[in-house]
Design an enzyme around this catalytic site. Structure first.
Site, short mmCIF file in Angstrom:
data_model
loop_
_atom_site.label_atom_id
_atom_site.label_comp_id
_atom_site.label_asym_id
_atom_site.label_seq_id
_atom_site.Cartn_x
_atom_site.Cartn_y
_atom_site.Cartn_z
N ASP A 196 -7.59 -8.17 6.47
CA ASP A 196 -8.57 -7.96 7.54
C ASP A 196 -9.00 -6.51 7.71
O ASP A 196 -8.32 -5.58 7.26
CB ASP A 196 -7.95 -8.38 8.88
CG ASP A 196 -6.91 -7.37 9.34
OD1 ASP A 196 -5.95 -7.12 8.59
OD2 ASP A 196 -7.07 -6.80 10.44
N ASP A 234 0.86 -1.18 0.00
CA ASP A 234 0.00 0.00 0.00
C ASP A 234 0.91 1.24 0.00
O ASP A 234 1.39 1.64 -1.06
CB ASP A 234 -0.91 -0.10 1.23
CG ASP A 234 -1.88 1.04 1.37
OD1 ASP A 234 -2.13 1.74 0.38
OD2 ASP A 234 -2.40 1.24 2.48
P1 IMP Z 1 1.87 -0.41 3.89
O1 IMP Z 1 2.96 -0.42 4.92
O2 IMP Z 1 1.08 0.86 3.88
O3 IMP Z 1 2.37 -0.77 2.49
O4 IMP Z 1 0.80 -1.48 4.31
C1 IMP Z 1 1.17 -2.77 4.45
C2 IMP Z 1 0.25 -3.63 5.27
O5 IMP Z 1 -0.97 -3.00 5.69
C3 IMP Z 1 -0.17 -4.75 4.38
O6 IMP Z 1 0.79 -5.78 4.41
C4 IMP Z 1 -1.51 -5.16 4.96
O7 IMP Z 1 -1.31 -6.06 6.03
C5 IMP Z 1 -2.07 -3.86 5.47
N1 IMP Z 1 -2.96 -3.28 4.44
C6 IMP Z 1 -2.66 -2.37 3.49
N2 IMP Z 1 -3.70 -2.07 2.71
C7 IMP Z 1 -4.73 -2.85 3.17
C8 IMP Z 1 -6.10 -3.02 2.77
O8 IMP Z 1 -6.61 -2.42 1.81
N3 IMP Z 1 -6.82 -3.91 3.50
C9 IMP Z 1 -6.31 -4.61 4.56
N4 IMP Z 1 -5.04 -4.49 4.95
C10 IMP Z 1 -4.25 -3.61 4.27
#
Ligand code: IMP
Ligand code: MG
Length: 178
Positions: free
Chosen positions: A162, A106
């Site tokens: 989740d 994300d």
């Molecule tokens: P980041 O650090 O923002 O890239 O987010 C990473 C983690 O957040 C992912 O590995 C997911 O576990 C969680 N995450 C990110 N986007 C979503 C979503 O749309 N739904 C659920 N979990 C998310």
């Protein structure tokens, strides 16, 4: 497939399981081709990647091992930007061909953190396999070599992902209803 209520939020059907599994098959074929003659050391990122890791590994035809780490960055439907490591890696990565298995990239905060940690351990190679990627949210420079599907910047649940701990058991992918 109807809508699903998790906590106080309603989610609508987004990507059916057949499409998810097709994307995983393509990923596995690519990895099998790229790692001919090499042993792969997978690291699954808990909790979100457990279903993806399971379905991916069943289609890997190279010698491999898997281990898991557990990190947390999300509160509700928002990335907090702070990474908490809840379960660390016990094994050495030195000289290994490592592929990190993520459910979704994300903002990339989690990935940047893990990539930094793992590259210090001097693997022979280090690649990322993520089932989903949100290109509109991702602004980091770490290359995600294996991406299952690119999706819009919606909050999704199901197939391991989740909302407040719930929804990981859903076979299909759902997105937050607007
Ligand atoms: P980041 O650090 O923002 O890239 O987010 C990473 C983690 O957040 C992912 O590995 C997911 O576990 C969680 N995450 C990110 N986007 C979503 C979503 O749309 N739904 C659920 N979990 C998310
Ligand atoms: Mg995750």
């Amino acid at each position: 497939m109807g809508t699903v209520l998790l906590g106080n939020l309603e989610f609508e059907p987004f990507i059916p399981k057949e499409e998810i599994l097709e994307a995983i098959t393509l990923l596995a074929e690519k990895i099998n081709r790229d790692y001919q003659g090499r042993k792969i050391y997978f690291i699954g990122v808990l909790n979100g990647s457990f279903m993806f890791a399971s379905d991916l590994l069943k289609q890997i035809e190279r010698t491999c091992e898997i281990s898991f780490v557990k990190v947390r960055s999300y509160e509700g439907t928002q990335s907090t930007g702070t990474i908490t490591e809840e379960l660390g890696l016990q094994e050495s990565l030195e000289g290994k061909d490592v592929i990190v298995i993520e459910d979704i990239v994300d903002t990339g905060n989690t990935l940047e953190y893990l990539y930094g940690r793992f590259s210090e351990l001097r693997p022979a190679s280090l690649e990322i396999a993520s089932l989903f990627l949100k290109p509109d949210a991702y602004h980091k420079s770490i290359p995600v070599k294996y991406v299952g599907m690119e999706i819009p910047n919606d909050f999704i649940v199901g197939y391991g992902l989740d909302y407040e701990g719930e929804g990981r058991n859903l076979k299909d992918l759902y997105k937050l209803k607007q």
